[in-house]
Design a protein around this motif. Structure first.
Motif: not given
Length: 153
Positions: A95-103, A134-138
């Motif tokens: 989830p985290t990796e895929e969400i970061l990619k989409v963002v 939360i920690r990784k989101m831009t």
């Protein structure tokens, strides 16, 4: 809030995600923003996270995903009929990796997601990712709280 042009709703395909989707629809209409809904299918059976000899658990997982997706699709389809433009994305992976990619790929300005990870079963089925996101989101994040349910004994 004038700088919010693209909103991403993170759906775990559970019944509680309906509230997050409704927030996304409302905010996208209010601010004239593009709305994206991402389903991240995290299958612990395929990613080698769990090696359980319980076929019924995997079948239940797939049935639960189908049912939740059908419910969310109904909400999204209804809004699309009203003229709301919603771009649905289905990703498979962590989830985290895929969400970061989409963002990054879609240049998202605001993420809407559940404040709570629902419970032990959901942690197993979807991974435990809120803290990491939360920690990784831009971009900015709106956390949607679900109503507490009564304790049953």
């Amino acid at each position: 809030m004038d700088d919010i042009k693209r909103i991403l709703v993170v759906s775990r395909m559970t019944r509680y995600c309906r509230k997050a989707v409704h927030y996304g629809i409302s905010l996208s209409q209010k601010y004239g923003a593009e709305l994206y809904v991402v389903y991240v299918v995290y299958d612990p059976f395929n990613f080698g996270v769990w090696n359980l000899p319980i076929p019924s658990l995997e079948e239940e997982y797939k049935r639960t995903l189908k049912e939740a997706k059908r419910e969310l699709d109904a909400i999204i389809d209804l809004e699309k009929k009203k003229g709301v433009a919603i771009k649905e994305l289905i990703k498979e992976g962590k989830p985290t990796e895929e969400i970061l990619k989409v963002v990054k790929e879609e240049d998202i300005d605001l993420i809407i997601m559940l404040a709570h990870e629902e419970g032990h079963l959901e942690h197993f089925l979807f991974g435990r990712s809120n803290e990491e996101i939360i920690r990784k989101m831009t971009c900015s994040i709106l956390m949607v709280k679900k109503e507490p349910e009564p304790v049953t004994r």
